[in-house]
Design an enzyme around this catalytic site. Sequence first.
Site, short mmCIF file in Angstrom:
data_model
loop_
_atom_site.label_atom_id
_atom_site.label_comp_id
_atom_site.label_asym_id
_atom_site.label_seq_id
_atom_site.Cartn_x
_atom_site.Cartn_y
_atom_site.Cartn_z
N ASP A 116 45.45 -1.17 15.25
CA ASP A 116 46.36 -2.16 15.25
C ASP A 116 47.32 -1.78 16.47
OD1 ASP A 116 47.95 0.30 14.69
OD2 ASP A 116 48.02 -0.29 12.53
N ASP A 118 51.05 -1.50 18.44
CA ASP A 118 52.56 -1.12 18.35
C ASP A 118 53.35 -1.79 19.67
OD1 ASP A 118 52.54 -0.09 16.01
OD2 ASP A 118 51.87 1.88 16.60
N ASP A 197 54.14 11.87 17.78
CA ASP A 197 53.40 13.14 17.11
C ASP A 197 52.51 13.76 17.99
OD1 ASP A 197 51.63 11.10 17.24
OD2 ASP A 197 51.23 10.85 14.97
#
Length: 530
Positions: A116, A118, A197
């Site tokens: 996907d 972002d 992260d």
Amino acid sequence: MALASLGLALSSHHTIRLPLVRHSGSVAAVESVVEPVSLVKEESEGGHVPVTKHGAGRDSKGHQWKKLSSEELGISTKLISKPTKTVLNGLRRKGYEVYLVGGCVRDLILQRTPKDFDVITSAGLKEVRKTFSRCEIVGKRFPICHVHVNDTIVEVSSFSTSGSGSKSSCKFGNYFSKPSGCNERDYIRWRNCLQRDFTINGLMYDPYTKIVFDYMGGMEDIRKAKVRTVIPANVSFVDDCARILRAVRIAARLRFRFTREIALSVRELSSSVLRLDKGRILMEMNYMLAFGSAEAFLRLLWRFGLLEILLPIQASYFASQGFRRRDERSNMLLSLFSNLDKLVAPNQPCHSSLWIAILAFHKALVDQPRDPLVIAAFSITVHSGGSLFEAVEIARRISQPHDSFDELLDPRDLDFNNALIDHVVDLAASVKTVLCKMTDPCYVSQAMSKYPQAPCSDLVFIPWALSLRVSKIFECVIRGMERGSVPRRGKKINYESLALGSLKEVRHVFARIVVDTIYPPNPNRKHFST
């Protein structure tokens, strides 16, 4: 491979083994990433300034900022989905800055199709909502926009709200300080990347200026094929234990290695994942098992002591097989998921019902090994939607040798079709029984009872409704074809139907996986037999 390759000529609706969808690994892509040496240009507040491969900044941790040419990195905008391009162009036309950020940039650099995309923008969320007719703001702690483009949702975050006021954002000051001499745009982008992260997810890509911004040293870790946290791993994982599962997912999918710090923290904090909501665990497990890297995920979960926490039943199987933590050999469970991996991909995933069905089917064979002929007839029946008598006749004509696993009995004399049918129906009933046990915390908690040194887990993340949906896959073997049911025809997998959990599509792919495992096209893999 069709069943015809087993020495049979069948009608098209019985074709199970089809041309495999193969996906290239990431090793070559990683090795091909070379830091560019040419100049690119970016418009800044002070006018047009040259930007080399090394930016002007360096943060307090010594990360040298880099602004890299996306063209020289080999990024192809063809891999950016059309809905994402629609959102990017819509915001750009309004005069806002727009970037792709996170794992999608990493995948584009590795020339892999992202799962996907972002998007982050200088526009506020209300401005984003005004830009698109079908858009809503979701989330309270971390608000973002969901922009609907046809049947796709594109997630858009804003620099003005991304990470503002979050617990982790407040902690960054303990590890980083604002570099001297950086301009406002660099500072805003840098602050956002600090909240990622892993360093390889801390990359930002402007598709209009064709610049990749690397403030965290992500490109160096991509080159080294390393997974590294932005802040110290033990702090990062305590702050959000879901990052432990994301670290495993990334390492398995990309075939990257953990840094020593991450490896130690994963082992030390593995049990903390039990704090996650069960729905979140199911989502993370689906990301692990449904997108083309399931075998590698299972191996990493076992290696770092997470399998006995998340899937105690399967961990017990590994232990009973004498599997070592770093074992490179295979077994039937890994072979089943390896064959699933050949048929799915990040942009062509399966529904969770398929991998749950594989887990239940395999556990049924562990509990009671079966004759390969029984398994073949069972798989063909599932594929046909319940045509049991025809499946038995087809299975009897299989001439190809079967593979060797502990879960398979030596072929026996099943001369009468009624006896074979009874065994097939019994196998279906056993799978359904296992499905019930997989949703029973008491049963799950006893899975590792033979290994007292292992952590005890009664985790059940499969909801009852989902287990019933999986059970329907095998109902046709017991009850026969439903009235008005038409057997699935054609060889090609309908990935849209598979992702939605279409019963016919899931049955088709399940049967193909089982046949490819029991009767492999190239039976040259080394299996471990007790």
